[in-house]
Enzyme design. Structure first.
Site, PDB file in Angstrom:
ATOM      1  N   GLN A 174       1.015  -1.324  -0.103  1.00 15.63           N
ATOM      2  CA  GLN A 174      -0.042  -0.067   0.026  1.00 15.63           C
ATOM      3  C   GLN A 174       0.839   1.327   0.010  1.00 15.63           C
ATOM      4  O   GLN A 174       0.592   2.225  -0.754  1.00 15.63           O
ATOM      5  CB  GLN A 174      -0.854   0.006   1.292  1.00 15.63           C
ATOM      6  CG  GLN A 174      -2.048   0.818   1.108  1.00 15.63           C
ATOM      7  CD  GLN A 174      -2.841   0.856   0.086  1.00 15.63           C
ATOM      8  OE1 GLN A 174      -3.201  -0.590  -0.499  1.00 15.63           O
ATOM      9  NE2 GLN A 174      -3.242   1.539  -0.835  1.00 15.63           N
ATOM     10  N   GLU A 208     -10.393   1.773   3.241  1.00  9.90           N
ATOM     11  CA  GLU A 208     -10.622   1.117   1.806  1.00  9.90           C
ATOM     12  C   GLU A 208     -10.234  -0.321   1.698  1.00  9.90           C
ATOM     13  O   GLU A 208     -11.050  -1.003   0.963  1.00  9.90           O
ATOM     14  CB  GLU A 208      -9.531   2.041   1.002  1.00  9.90           C
ATOM     15  CG  GLU A 208      -9.670   1.763  -0.602  1.00  9.90           C
ATOM     16  CD  GLU A 208      -8.444   2.310  -1.387  1.00  9.90           C
ATOM     17  OE1 GLU A 208      -7.619   2.698  -0.709  1.00  9.90           O
ATOM     18  OE2 GLU A 208      -8.660   2.523  -2.516  1.00  9.90           O
ATOM     19  N   HIS A 209      -9.236  -0.652   2.143  1.00  7.07           N
ATOM     20  CA  HIS A 209      -8.889  -2.089   2.106  1.00  7.07           C
ATOM     21  C   HIS A 209      -8.705  -2.868   3.584  1.00  7.07           C
ATOM     22  O   HIS A 209      -7.947  -2.089   4.383  1.00  7.07           O
ATOM     23  CB  HIS A 209      -7.683  -2.401   1.413  1.00  7.07           C
ATOM     24  CG  HIS A 209      -7.233  -1.772  -0.102  1.00  7.07           C
ATOM     25  ND1 HIS A 209      -6.777  -0.605  -0.098  1.00  7.07           N
ATOM     26  CD2 HIS A 209      -7.719  -2.361  -1.225  1.00  7.07           C
ATOM     27  CE1 HIS A 209      -6.912  -0.430  -1.415  1.00  7.07           C
ATOM     28  NE2 HIS A 209      -7.457  -1.339  -2.050  1.00  7.07           N
ATOM     29  N   ASP A 257      -6.475  -6.238  -6.089  1.00  5.42           N
ATOM     30  CA  ASP A 257      -5.880  -5.130  -6.816  1.00  5.42           C
ATOM     31  C   ASP A 257      -5.967  -5.535  -8.264  1.00  5.42           C
ATOM     32  O   ASP A 257      -6.246  -4.534  -9.258  1.00  5.42           O
ATOM     33  CB  ASP A 257      -4.563  -4.478  -6.523  1.00  5.42           C
ATOM     34  CG  ASP A 257      -4.489  -3.910  -5.288  1.00  5.42           C
ATOM     35  OD1 ASP A 257      -5.714  -3.382  -4.792  1.00  5.42           O
ATOM     36  OD2 ASP A 257      -3.554  -3.465  -4.627  1.00  5.42           O
ATOM     37  N   GLU A 304     -50.772  20.312   1.388  1.00 10.30           N
ATOM     38  CA  GLU A 304     -49.598  20.932   1.049  1.00 10.30           C
ATOM     39  C   GLU A 304     -49.935  21.992   0.279  1.00 10.30           C
ATOM     40  O   GLU A 304     -48.992  22.849  -0.313  1.00 10.30           O
ATOM     41  CB  GLU A 304     -48.630  20.101   0.224  1.00 10.30           C
ATOM     42  CG  GLU A 304     -48.175  18.735   0.940  1.00 10.30           C
ATOM     43  CD  GLU A 304     -47.376  17.978   0.402  1.00 10.30           C
ATOM     44  OE1 GLU A 304     -46.916  18.236  -0.897  1.00 10.30           O
ATOM     45  OE2 GLU A 304     -46.801  17.067   1.040  1.00 10.30           O
TER      46      GLU A 304
END
Lengths: 432, 432
Positions: A262, A330-331, A364, A418
């Site tokens: 990483q 992320e990972h 990856d 409304e």
């Protein structure tokens, strides 16, 4: 030695240390912002003419007509054929795994009929045309072409336009080969904010797309943020991150290399290890000290680990999962025995890599799932890039004559509440 | 008469006229932008203290402690109990239809095992905590509470925080009753950019959320754009639009009122009718002239139709569908015989209302589908609000020992091709 931060969850100020470790300000650079807005306006106003001028200037390309930026199909095909057999097979096998996985994400249209004959449903369609940005230079990753193009292809996107800058005319053969494997439709050698603008607004040469995906530098990211709304964009990625939870029984060299894998992305990347065994953290630190010198990107790795990395002693694996949810990485590697028993405890992560054999690198490149994942804690509310990013939904409502009376009465009461009388009348006209 | 634009697709400059009709610039107001950034920073720095001060000032609320902005549950419950029986039943029935429809959108986790034992999948989880913005004043719509809260509830969001400004202390009982029906968890009477900031960053009193949904004025929209990334946001809505395709055989009063029902929202709303029968367009124009004076919001309707409306003669229904795809309308009525035969021709629309009985108002309130829909042509790439906006995905990758060798070889070749040696080594360590 690498001067990597050592923390313990029992530190009195651990929550504050963790907060500081995770904090990463995406600096909004005024200068970049102004430059980008100027480029966007140039392309919007002058189209091809501006695109030619900017491409000549920024990419130092010696071209006189903008149609020279289109790279004909035979050039990508030749790039594919020129690959070594190993590289070609690796790319093709990766593409095939990615394709197989993403096919499971295809959503289908559905509908149902109510007792009075009213039919309700949702129709799923692919986007018409998508732009895929591929950076030039050092960050030109063929795997990124596969990960962005294949989900679009699986979704059924009709036309896939790839743009990639070729500074000084230098083309990346692996990127072109990947484009050939994914059967993109057209390739243009343009880049930067001018490429994003051309895709978003269209020019005589570059077709206007419906969505732009793919990574890029600060100019590209800023341009994407500005054209959002005119076209769809994928998420704006922050620095890449890995969180490894280890029980202390994985080969420490494996864990060290996973943290490196990483950290080698860039100086802002973040690698964090959580482990209940302090001695194992020491062993991993030793492995890192020994292994780092064998790696060509050791300077990037060192900077990244010393600035943003951490080895953290936790009480136990339960606590590690709590911290993981706080980080929303992320990972996430679960390098532990019976990793599947911890999956339910993890609420926020882009991707979970289960078991000692599942290093992030496999995900990856080639396991199948996408490597475009939510960063900077955005896994709390967003998802990996997928087929669903290239499909959209349309509600279907077909009310029967009987249904129009039944539903109309409800609509009329609510509309009047409304103050929207025309809504009420439009429903009332359909009463039987 | 209403001075509504009349066009024909056979006009020599029709494409240009259409482009000009559809163009709508969301003006980026520098003044608003600066004010909003200042407010965001105030809340980020000073939390509750700033929130109290801004709420006192902007909403003219006479409070001295910020916890006074929390509206206890018994107040919404009383609002529900105070409703007329008709209104309560209408709200509850609408909620029940909306719930039923949205349940069909719930995505499920999945996985599969490859021959070598490698397991791949995707885990679906709900967001933890969502903030729901409900405007105060004239645009306070209980239907909007239902449409935003119910998909979150169906997704399984754990905590739903509603914020709604109460200028001068005035509360909207219908909105509170809708909150009670949706069983939101907490209600705070705060609004504007300060409410968005409080939800995005959290204060001692207001819990930080993972996503913010719901409509708002320019300050709210600008604040949402700025906090995007820190939290998720829903789409940024432009003016509402309806496109009606009619074969000329629907009661012209019905069509006129359908166009009005869109136009009454605000002066920027857009109502367009496509029909192959010129005479029918004349008849609808006459219906409009007669009906408009019966409506309380006639001035808004007139302005909207004269500025942005159009009655367009088309060659045939095929051409009408082509034009619809060009427009990618938020709402599309197919007021024709056998409307289902045209659905496949429509590639871009937020919602399609099929058949003469299906007026948009039914979908706005109670048929079941969501009324938060992509505007301004963004249906080309985006979808109605749905359960999927409150769920997120996590990739699951569990590679077997055998798989680590098989996939590792591919990953190693590709990583080396990208110059990422640590990725390659991390995979190679796992070879058998």
């Amino acid at each position: 030695m690498i001067q990597i931060r050592r923390l313990s969850s029992s530190d009195i100020d651990f929550q504050e240390e963790l907060r500081s470790l995770l904090s990463f300000e995406i600096s909004l650079d005024d200068e970049i912002d102004r430059t980008v807005i100027h480029i966007l306006n140039q392309i919007r106003k002058y189209g091809d003419e501006a695109l030619l001028e900017l491409t000549r200037r920024f990419d130092n390309l010696d071209i006189t007509r903008i149609d020279q930026v289109e790279l004909p199909r035979n050039q990508w095909q030749s790039a594919l054929e020129a690959l070594s057999r190993d590289q070609r097979e690796a790319l093709e096998q990766a593409a095939s795994h990615i394709h197989l996985y993403h096919e499971k994400q295809l959503a289908q249209s559905w509908d149902y009929v109510e007792p009075d004959g009213t039919r309700l449903g949702q129709k799923i369609t692919a986007l018409d045309r998508v732009g895929l940005y591929v950076p030039g230079g050092k960050a030109a990753y063929p795997s990124s072409v596969l990960m962005n193009a294949i989900p679009a292809r699986v979704a059924g996107v009709n036309e896939l336009i790839m743009v990639t800058p070729t500074p000084g005319g230098e083309k990346n053969p692996l990127v072109l080969a990947a484009a050939a494997i994914c059967e993109v439709d057209r390739v243009f050698t343009i880049g930067g904010a001018q490429a994003i603008a051309a895709l978003a607004y269209g020019t005589a040469t570059i077709p206007k797309v419906d969505k732009i995906v793919g990574p890029g530098n600060a100019y590209v990211a800023t341009a994407k943020r500005h054209v959002f709304g005119e076209v769809g964009i994928d998420m704006l990625a922050g620095p890449s991150e890995i969180l490894v939870i280890c029980d202390g029984k994985t080969d420490p060299d494996w864990i060290a290399m996973d943290l490196f894998s990483q950290a080698e992305h860039d100086e802002q990347a973040q690698s964090i290890l959580l482990c209940p065994d302090e001695t194992f953290l020491d062993t991993v630190a030793k492995s890192m000290a020994r292994l780092i010198n064998t790696l060509p990107r050791r300077e990037v790795i060192r900077t990244s680990l010393e600035n943003r990395g951490a080895l953290i002693k936790v009480r136990d694996l339960e606590e590690a999962c709590l911290i993981a949810n706080r980080i929303a990485p992320e990972h996430l590697e679960l390098s532990v025995d019976q990793p599947e028993q911890w999956v339910d405890s993890i609420r926020h992560a882009g991707a979970i890599f289960l078991g000692r054999y599942t290093c992030e690198a496999l995900g990856d490149y080639c396991a199948g799932p996408n490597h475009v994942l939510p960063t900077s804690g955005t896994a709390r509310f967003s998802s990996p890039l997928g087929v669903y990013d290239f499909q959209k939904r349309t509600s279907l409502i077909q009310v029967s004559a009987e249904g129009a009376s039944r539903l109309g009465k409800i609509a009329s009461i609510l509309a009047k509440g409304e103050g929207l009388e025309a809504h009420a009348r439009s429903a009332e006209f359909r009463y039987r």
